[in-house]
Design a protein around this motif. Structure first.
Motif, short mmCIF file in Angstrom:
data_model
loop_
_atom_site.label_atom_id
_atom_site.label_comp_id
_atom_site.label_asym_id
_atom_site.label_seq_id
_atom_site.Cartn_x
_atom_site.Cartn_y
_atom_site.Cartn_z
N ALA A 15 0.87 -1.17 0.00
CA ALA A 15 0.00 0.00 0.00
C ALA A 15 0.91 1.22 0.00
CB ALA A 15 -0.90 0.00 1.23
N ARG A 16 0.50 2.26 -0.72
CA ARG A 16 1.32 3.47 -0.79
C ARG A 16 0.42 4.67 -0.95
NH1 ARG A 16 1.05 4.79 -6.06
NH2 ARG A 16 0.66 3.11 -7.50
N ILE A 17 0.97 5.84 -0.67
CA ILE A 17 0.23 7.08 -0.87
C ILE A 17 0.24 7.38 -2.36
CG2 ILE A 17 0.12 9.54 -0.36
CD1 ILE A 17 -0.53 7.68 2.00
N ALA A 18 -0.94 7.54 -2.95
CA ALA A 18 -1.04 7.77 -4.39
C ALA A 18 -1.03 9.26 -4.71
CB ALA A 18 -2.30 7.11 -4.95
N ASN A 19 -1.91 10.00 -4.05
CA ASN A 19 -2.04 11.42 -4.37
C ASN A 19 -2.81 12.11 -3.25
OD1 ASN A 19 -2.16 13.89 -5.58
ND2 ASN A 19 -3.61 13.30 -7.17
N GLY A 20 -2.15 12.95 -2.49
CA GLY A 20 -2.83 13.70 -1.44
C GLY A 20 -3.42 12.81 -0.38
N ASN A 21 -4.75 12.75 -0.31
CA ASN A 21 -5.44 11.96 0.71
C ASN A 21 -5.80 10.56 0.24
OD1 ASN A 21 -5.39 14.08 2.52
ND2 ASN A 21 -7.32 14.91 1.80
N CYS A 22 -5.31 10.15 -0.91
CA CYS A 22 -5.63 8.84 -1.47
C CYS A 22 -4.46 7.89 -1.30
CB CYS A 22 -5.96 8.95 -2.95
SG CYS A 22 -7.37 10.01 -3.29
N PHE A 23 -4.77 6.61 -1.12
CA PHE A 23 -3.71 5.62 -1.11
C PHE A 23 -4.06 4.52 -2.09
CE2 PHE A 23 -6.56 3.90 2.06
CZ PHE A 23 -6.44 2.53 1.95
N ALA A 24 -3.03 3.88 -2.61
CA ALA A 24 -3.21 2.83 -3.61
C ALA A 24 -2.85 1.48 -3.00
CB ALA A 24 -2.32 3.10 -4.82
N VAL A 25 -3.55 0.46 -3.44
CA VAL A 25 -3.31 -0.91 -3.00
C VAL A 25 -2.85 -1.71 -4.20
CG1 VAL A 25 -4.45 -3.00 -2.16
CG2 VAL A 25 -5.02 -0.78 -1.17
N GLU A 26 -1.78 -2.47 -4.01
CA GLU A 26 -1.27 -3.34 -5.07
C GLU A 26 -1.21 -4.76 -4.54
OE1 GLU A 26 3.00 -4.08 -7.16
OE2 GLU A 26 2.34 -2.01 -6.98
N LEU A 27 -1.85 -5.67 -5.23
CA LEU A 27 -1.88 -7.07 -4.82
C LEU A 27 -1.85 -7.94 -6.06
CD1 LEU A 27 -2.13 -9.10 -2.51
CD2 LEU A 27 -4.60 -8.87 -2.69
N SER A 28 -0.88 -8.82 -6.12
CA SER A 28 -0.78 -9.75 -7.24
C SER A 28 -1.54 -11.01 -6.90
CB SER A 28 0.68 -10.10 -7.53
OG SER A 28 1.38 -8.94 -7.89
N ILE A 29 -2.45 -11.37 -7.77
CA ILE A 29 -3.24 -12.59 -7.58
C ILE A 29 -2.93 -13.55 -8.71
CG2 ILE A 29 -5.57 -13.55 -7.39
CD1 ILE A 29 -6.44 -10.79 -6.38
N PRO A 30 -2.35 -14.70 -8.40
CA PRO A 30 -1.99 -15.63 -9.48
C PRO A 30 -3.23 -16.19 -10.16
CG PRO A 30 -1.55 -16.61 -7.34
CD PRO A 30 -1.99 -15.20 -7.10
N LEU A 31 -3.15 -16.33 -11.45
CA LEU A 31 -4.22 -16.90 -12.24
C LEU A 31 -4.09 -18.42 -12.22
CD1 LEU A 31 -6.58 -16.57 -14.22
CD2 LEU A 31 -4.90 -16.49 -16.05
N VAL A 32 -5.15 -19.08 -11.81
CA VAL A 32 -5.16 -20.54 -11.77
C VAL A 32 -6.09 -21.01 -12.87
CG1 VAL A 32 -5.68 -22.57 -10.40
CG2 VAL A 32 -4.71 -20.55 -9.31
N VAL A 33 -5.55 -21.79 -13.77
CA VAL A 33 -6.33 -22.33 -14.88
C VAL A 33 -6.79 -23.73 -14.49
CG1 VAL A 33 -6.33 -22.94 -17.32
CG2 VAL A 33 -4.99 -20.99 -16.50
N PRO A 34 -8.11 -23.98 -14.48
CA PRO A 34 -8.59 -25.32 -14.11
C PRO A 34 -8.19 -26.37 -15.14
CG PRO A 34 -10.41 -23.87 -14.73
CD PRO A 34 -9.17 -23.05 -14.78
#
Length: 59
Positions: free
Chosen positions: A38-57
């Motif tokens: 998580a990081r500060i994006a702009n002023g009062n906003c913060f950004a969330v970054e999360l990598s979700i692996p793609l699982v192919v059935p």
């Protein structure tokens, strides 16, 4: 004040506001445990970054 201080436990931008100052610290710790961040994006906003692996059935 630096933007990174907003992610410290018990740090509140406005001391008279309600809350314990734990919200963003908890969010960042959870995301880092999941290989994200998580990081500060702009002023009062913060950004969330999360990598979700793609699982192919399997067919």
């Amino acid at each position: 004040m630096t933007a990174e201080r907003l992610f410290e436990r018990f740090h509140k931008r406005v001391q008279s506001s309600a809350g314990a100052g734990l919200g963003l610290a908890i969010v960042r710790r959870l995301l880092r445990n999941l290989c994200g961040d998580a990081r500060i994006a702009n002023g009062n906003c913060f950004a969330v970054e999360l990598s979700i692996p793609l699982v192919v059935p399997r067919a």
